[in-house]
Write a protein that holds these residues in place. Structure first.
Motif, mmCIF file in Angstrom:
data_model
loop_
_atom_site.group_PDB
_atom_site.id
_atom_site.type_symbol
_atom_site.label_atom_id
_atom_site.label_comp_id
_atom_site.label_asym_id
_atom_site.label_seq_id
_atom_site.Cartn_x
_atom_site.Cartn_y
_atom_site.Cartn_z
ATOM 1 N N ARG A 310 0.827 -1.204 0.000
ATOM 2 C CA ARG A 310 0.000 0.000 0.000
ATOM 3 C C ARG A 310 0.869 1.266 0.000
ATOM 4 N N SER A 311 0.275 2.328 -0.528
ATOM 5 C CA SER A 311 0.938 3.632 -0.533
ATOM 6 C C SER A 311 0.771 4.331 0.812
ATOM 7 N N LEU A 312 1.278 5.539 0.877
ATOM 8 C CA LEU A 312 1.182 6.335 2.091
ATOM 9 C C LEU A 312 -0.260 6.656 2.456
ATOM 10 N N SER A 313 -0.515 6.746 3.755
ATOM 11 C CA SER A 313 -1.714 7.376 4.267
ATOM 12 C C SER A 313 -1.281 8.728 4.832
ATOM 13 N N GLY A 350 6.000 0.820 10.462
ATOM 14 C CA GLY A 350 4.550 0.956 10.523
ATOM 15 C C GLY A 350 4.082 1.904 11.606
ATOM 16 N N ARG A 351 4.823 2.973 11.847
ATOM 17 C CA ARG A 351 4.453 3.918 12.903
ATOM 18 C C ARG A 351 4.489 5.343 12.365
ATOM 19 N N LEU A 352 3.890 6.262 13.111
ATOM 20 C CA LEU A 352 3.913 7.668 12.726
ATOM 21 C C LEU A 352 5.356 8.179 12.767
ATOM 22 N N PRO A 353 5.747 8.995 11.796
ATOM 23 C CA PRO A 353 7.150 9.414 11.721
ATOM 24 C C PRO A 353 7.567 10.305 12.881
ATOM 25 N N ARG A 354 8.783 10.092 13.348
ATOM 26 C CA ARG A 354 9.349 10.920 14.424
ATOM 27 C C ARG A 354 9.887 12.238 13.913
ATOM 28 N N ASN A 384 2.673 12.589 6.356
ATOM 29 C CA ASN A 384 2.608 11.219 5.870
ATOM 30 C C ASN A 384 2.491 10.242 7.033
ATOM 31 N N ALA A 385 1.743 9.157 6.827
ATOM 32 C CA ALA A 385 1.495 8.184 7.889
ATOM 33 C C ALA A 385 1.389 6.789 7.286
ATOM 34 N N PRO A 386 1.542 5.743 8.101
ATOM 35 C CA PRO A 386 1.443 4.371 7.585
ATOM 36 C C PRO A 386 -0.003 3.999 7.248
ATOM 37 N N PRO A 387 -0.198 3.194 6.205
ATOM 38 C CA PRO A 387 -1.559 2.802 5.782
ATOM 39 C C PRO A 387 -2.079 1.620 6.599
ATOM 40 N N GLY A 389 -4.811 1.828 8.837
ATOM 41 C CA GLY A 389 -6.064 2.216 9.455
ATOM 42 C C GLY A 389 -7.024 1.071 9.696
ATOM 43 N N ASP A 390 -6.799 -0.062 9.061
ATOM 44 C CA ASP A 390 -7.628 -1.236 9.294
ATOM 45 C C ASP A 390 -7.004 -2.207 10.286
ATOM 46 N N ARG A 391 -5.781 -1.882 10.746
ATOM 47 C CA ARG A 391 -5.086 -2.795 11.643
ATOM 48 C C ARG A 391 -4.609 -2.132 12.927
ATOM 49 N N HIS A 392 -4.598 -0.808 12.935
ATOM 50 C CA HIS A 392 -4.050 -0.102 14.091
ATOM 51 C C HIS A 392 -4.861 1.146 14.372
ATOM 52 N N ASP A 393 -5.464 1.200 15.521
ATOM 53 C CA ASP A 393 -6.231 2.374 15.921
ATOM 54 C C ASP A 393 -5.307 3.309 16.701
ATOM 55 N N PHE A 394 -4.876 4.371 16.043
ATOM 56 C CA PHE A 394 -3.928 5.302 16.660
ATOM 57 C C PHE A 394 -4.587 5.944 17.877
ATOM 58 N N ASP A 395 -3.995 5.723 19.056
ATOM 59 C CA ASP A 395 -4.640 6.196 20.280
ATOM 60 C C ASP A 395 -4.388 7.679 20.501
ATOM 61 N N ALA A 396 -5.111 8.236 21.480
ATOM 62 C CA ALA A 396 -5.082 9.685 21.721
ATOM 63 C C ALA A 396 -3.693 10.168 22.107
ATOM 64 N N VAL A 397 -2.974 9.387 22.894
ATOM 65 C CA VAL A 397 -1.623 9.786 23.329
ATOM 66 C C VAL A 397 -0.693 9.823 22.130
ATOM 67 N N GLU A 398 -0.768 8.800 21.288
ATOM 68 C CA GLU A 398 0.074 8.728 20.097
ATOM 69 C C GLU A 398 -0.189 9.911 19.165
ATOM 70 N N ILE A 399 -1.467 10.237 18.979
ATOM 71 C CA ILE A 399 -1.830 11.356 18.116
ATOM 72 C C ILE A 399 -1.365 12.679 18.715
ATOM 73 N N GLU A 400 -1.539 12.853 20.017
ATOM 74 C CA GLU A 400 -1.142 14.090 20.680
ATOM 75 C C GLU A 400 0.364 14.302 20.569
ATOM 76 N N GLN A 401 1.144 13.258 20.781
ATOM 77 C CA GLN A 401 2.599 13.383 20.666
ATOM 78 C C GLN A 401 3.002 13.743 19.244
ATOM 79 N N CYS A 402 2.329 13.119 18.278
ATOM 80 C CA CYS A 402 2.614 13.421 16.879
ATOM 81 C C CYS A 402 2.259 14.873 16.554
ATOM 82 N N GLU A 403 1.125 15.329 17.048
ATOM 83 C CA GLU A 403 0.704 16.706 16.800
ATOM 84 C C GLU A 403 1.696 17.705 17.387
ATOM 85 N N GLN A 404 2.206 17.400 18.557
ATOM 86 C CA GLN A 404 3.209 18.282 19.162
ATOM 87 C C GLN A 404 4.461 18.345 18.298
#
Length: 501
Positions: A310-313, A350-354, A384-387, A389-404
């Motif tokens: 799969r391509s990028l999400s 398969g994780r959000l980029p650092r 850019n993020a890993p595709p 979405g059908d296998r990994h529900d990105f949790d609130a902490v993970e999203i918040e850290q990425c947003e920061q």
């Protein structure tokens, strides 16, 4: 299969590819019925409401204007009469820090001068050679591959001719885009800038083929702003199709494609209705077919597609906010220092980029890159993020850290965004998977990794007579112009099959 003008064609999906197919077939007098599960046309070319504002939340770059001019002319219309386009003088503004900024201009000589000032005379010479190669590749591949109905290496070589073969011989077939860029640019920042074109196809520059450098030529030929937003393109195409006699029905989800001994028979909808048709064009990701989302009968239409290819999400933020510091243009790119780590995180781990690249579309900025809105402005941010979405529900902490990390990257480059959670809409790969089933949130079909990848995308025809494909997941690839071309190819294949019988 014999198709007469009084027989029926169903187009599943009102994305750009499906709408162009509907326009082409309706213009030829066929009975066309478009069934779209959403409430508006456009597919990935969508709008998001943030308070009283509406923002483009999908593709934001309009290129290859001539493709749409051809589509409208073939339908007896003129693009200019339906769509207002304003050329951008700055293609994009790029930053690595507060002190490191580089604009690419619509004016080639200005870009050449800017690169020389940024990275030296050798870099400017490299840019000149790079643009020459990109132009030659596009000129060779546009008629022989991009617009060809069925991609194959032998077919490409057969259509290129001697001059085309000489052009292709200048690109190492097994080299990655990143490695090939090293022949033109010693400055790693410039390799980042031009390597980013692979992400337009949802791919890593470290695995994508060098041939994707032709995208640089496409942008050099012109980037436009659509007055009223990119979503207007979908609205105008839908209006054109309906004006030619096609019908478009929203909120109508196709759950099964019905087949018989001689090919397709029709579709079944989520509410249970069955609609008969002699031909069907599916404007959805091909993975929706191969995964069984359209029923077991339709799974045999294509060979299985590997989810690992799969391509990028993406993670996207749509917000209305005041900004300070960095002088935003319409399109802006903020790079990190370790480009390889971004794609290793996404495709390898398969994780959000650092240390990911952040794209910002400032939708209230002028076409000349000047001026600052008085008060809050509409911003669209993409990481850019890993595709998955059908296998990994990105949790609130993970999203918040990425947003920061995202907004820290912007601040590192001098851009301060006064964001308010109440005026911001986040979309994750999980939401993209919900909107575009069987993709994991991948936004560009299969990734273009390796030299063979471009030849492995599904073509217009499938194994089932009367069943065709259109959209960014099919040949010739992702992006609004490519999806439009896929719609034309699907219509041409259908009409050719009608003539042959």
């Amino acid at each position: 299969m014999v198709l007469r003008r009084d027989q029926r064609v169903i187009v599943v999906g009102a994305g750009v590819g499906g709408l162009v197919t509907a326009v082409q077939l309706a213009a030829r007098g066929l009975q066309v019925r478009v069934l779209e599960r959403a409430e508006t046309p456009g597919g990935k070319m969508r709008e998001v409401a943030v308070g009283p504002h509406r923002l483009d939340a999908g593709p934001t770059v309009f290129t290859m204007r001539w493709i749409f001019e051809e589509i409208f002319e073939a339908a007896g219309a003129q693009l200019e009469a339906h769509l207002s386009l304003e050329p951008l003088s700055i293609i994009a503004r790029h930053a690595w820090s507060e002190q490191e900024r580089l604009d690419l201009h619509a004016d080639y000589e200005r870009s050449l001068e800017a690169i020389g000032d940024f990275a030296g005379a050798e870099a400017a010479r490299g840019y000149r050679a790079f643009c020459k190669q990109a132009r030659a590749l596009y000129t060779t591949l546009d008629p022989t591959f991009i617009r060809a109905s069925r991609p194959s290496l032998l077919g490409l070589l057969g259509r290129c001719g001697l001059k085309g073969l000489i052009t292709l011989s200048g690109v190492q077939p097994y080299a990655s885009l990143w490695d090939s860029l090293g022949a033109y640019f010693k400055d790693a920042r410039l390799r980042q800038l031009f390597g980013r074109y692979s992400t337009y196809c949802g791919s890593s520059p470290f695995m994508a083929p060098a041939i994707l450098m032709l995208i640089a030529h496409v942008e050099q030929e012109g980037v436009w702003s659509v007055v009223g937003g990119m979503h207007r393109v979908a609205l105008v195409l839908a209006q054109l199709a309906e004006g030619l006699g096609a019908t478009i029905e929203y909120g109508r989800e196709v759950t099964q494609i019905l087949t018989g001994p001689n090919g397709v028979r029709g579709v079944q909808l989520a509410e249970g209705d069955r609609i008969e048709a002699e031909a069907i064009v599916v404007n959805a990701d091909p993975a929706a077919l191969t995964s069984g989302r359209f029923g077991a009968e339709a799974q045999r239409a294509l060979p299985p597609l590997d989810p690992e290819r799969r391509s990028l999400s993406a993670l996207t933020w749509c917000l209305s906010a005041e900004t300070q510091g960095f002088p935003l243009a319409r399109h802006n790119v903020f790079f990190g220092r370790d480009y390889a780590s971004e794609f290793e995180d996404i495709f390898g781990r398969g994780r959000l980029p650092r240390d990911g690249t952040v794209y910002v579309c400032a939708q209230d900025r002028g076409t000349d890159g000047n001026g600052t809105p008085d008060g809050p402005e509409r911003l669209f941010l993409l990481l850019n993020a890993p595709p998955r979405g059908d296998r990994h529900d990105f949790d609130a902490v993970e999203i918040e850290q990425c947003e920061q990390r995202v907004f820290s990257r912007l601040e590192h480059c001098g851009l301060r965004v006064r964001r308010d959670p109440e005026r911001m809409v986040l979309t994750t790969p999980v939401e993209f998977e919900r909107r575009f089933p069987a993709t994991g949130g991948a936004l560009y079909g299969q990734a273009t990794h390796g030299w063979r990848a471009s030849f492995s995308r599904p073509a217009s025809r499938t194994r089932i007579p009367g069943l065709y494909l259109a959209g960014g997941g099919t040949h010739p690839g992702a992006g609004i112009p490519m999806a439009a071309i896929s719609g034309r190819l699907a219509a041409e294949a259908l009409l050719a099959d009608q003539r042959s019988t």
